[in-house]
Design a protein around this motif. Structure first.
Motif, mmCIF file in Angstrom:
data_model
loop_
_atom_site.group_PDB
_atom_site.id
_atom_site.type_symbol
_atom_site.label_atom_id
_atom_site.label_comp_id
_atom_site.label_asym_id
_atom_site.label_seq_id
_atom_site.Cartn_x
_atom_site.Cartn_y
_atom_site.Cartn_z
ATOM 1 N N LYS A 183 -2.725 91.275 71.461
ATOM 2 C CA LYS A 183 -1.692 90.264 71.721
ATOM 3 C C LYS A 183 -1.334 90.151 73.204
ATOM 4 N N LEU A 184 -1.892 91.011 74.039
ATOM 5 C CA LEU A 184 -1.601 90.965 75.470
ATOM 6 C C LEU A 184 -2.200 89.711 76.101
ATOM 7 N N SER A 185 -1.573 89.239 77.183
ATOM 8 C CA SER A 185 -2.195 88.189 77.980
ATOM 9 C C SER A 185 -3.392 88.788 78.731
ATOM 10 N N LEU A 186 -4.255 87.941 79.269
ATOM 11 C CA LEU A 186 -5.404 88.460 80.020
ATOM 12 C C LEU A 186 -4.946 89.270 81.226
ATOM 13 N N ASN A 187 -3.890 88.824 81.870
ATOM 14 C CA ASN A 187 -3.348 89.565 83.003
ATOM 15 C C ASN A 187 -2.856 90.951 82.569
ATOM 16 N N GLU A 188 -2.121 90.997 81.471
ATOM 17 C CA GLU A 188 -1.616 92.282 80.956
ATOM 18 C C GLU A 188 -2.766 93.163 80.482
ATOM 19 N N ASN A 239 -6.597 81.043 82.646
ATOM 20 C CA ASN A 239 -6.144 81.581 81.363
ATOM 21 C C ASN A 239 -5.370 82.885 81.519
ATOM 22 N N ASN A 293 -2.347 83.867 81.840
ATOM 23 C CA ASN A 293 -1.145 84.168 81.060
ATOM 24 C C ASN A 293 -1.285 83.831 79.580
ATOM 25 N N LYS A 294 -2.513 83.489 79.173
ATOM 26 C CA LYS A 294 -2.761 83.218 77.764
ATOM 27 C C LYS A 294 -3.004 84.515 77.007
ATOM 28 N N SER A 295 -2.556 84.561 75.762
ATOM 29 C CA SER A 295 -2.791 85.721 74.912
ATOM 30 C C SER A 295 -4.274 85.823 74.578
ATOM 31 N N LYS A 355 -5.232 84.421 71.229
ATOM 32 C CA LYS A 355 -5.284 82.975 71.006
ATOM 33 C C LYS A 355 -6.496 82.310 71.652
#
Length: 212
Positions: free
Chosen positions: A87-92, A122, A124-126, A129
């Motif tokens: 569920k993390l964003s790509l950054n996370e 992308n 900040n995208k999960s 998703k």
């Protein structure tokens, strides 16, 4: 080296691995093949310490992957057939990979770019998703950036279009080094220029093991 001796894994009355013995050594680029239910995934999960053997043993560079799981997994890069529900964003996700495995974020972004995945668009995208192909490209980028002694790919191109498959195999060729590479695949024609060994499994046993 991956050293597997008389490995049996049983789930209830079903025997998934039946007294498997093999060694996979440095510079073995191995295609692991066989029909569904042959035991390929069980073997991979046993190598990574996800499953406890019913009998027999697995050692990775002399270490038990259950008793020394963290150290063993540090030496392995793995891309599963089905991306996990992260569920993390790509950054996370990149920050987590860097913190947990000391993988360089710039390297991840480099390989993502080589796989034609626009991380910046992308960021900040999960991960959850993203499309199946984008997830697979991200996992491949992380695996290459990790630069591990052992890489294990379980049907890595299943969600990739033909161009992305070509990019993936080009990157593997460009990054050949002294390591163990293990590919679970139904597409030997795709990796024939990469692998030098073919192991064929059926009904939990190794049926053939040949240098190619």
């Amino acid at each position: 080296m991956i050293d597997i001796q008389n490995l049996t894994k049983q789930f209830g009355s079903h025997i998934s691995l039946d007294n498997v013995t093999t060694q996979i050594k440095k510079n073995d680029y191995t295609a692991l093949m066989g029909p569904n239910g042959a035991g390929k995934t069980t073997l991979i999960r046993s190598i990574m310490g996800y499953y406890h053997p019913s009998s027999g043993s697995v050692h990775i560079n002399g270490l038990d992957p259950i008793k020394n799981r963290t150290k063993v997994l540090d030496s392995i890069a793995f891309v599963p057939q089905l991306p996990p529900p992260i569920k993390l964003s790509l950054n996370e996700l990149m920050k987590y990979i860097h913190a947990s495995s000391n993988v360089n974020i710039e390297e991840i972004m480099h390989y993502a770019n080589e796989m034609k995945l626009d991380i910046n668009a992308n960021l900040n995208k999960s991960f959850f998703k993203l499309s199946g192909g984008m997830k697979q490209k991200m996992l491949i980028a992380i695996s290459l950036a990790k630069n591990s002694e052992i890489i294990i790919y379980d049907e890595p191109t299943a969600n990739l279009d033909p161009k992305a498959r070509d990019d993936f195999y080009r990157l593997l060729k460009d990054n050949e080094k002294e390591r163990i590479s293990l590919f679970v695949t139904h597409r030997l024609d795709e990796i024939k220029d990469i692998v030098n060994r073919e192991i064929y499994m059926d009904l939990g046993k190794i049926i053939s093991d040949e240098k190619i």
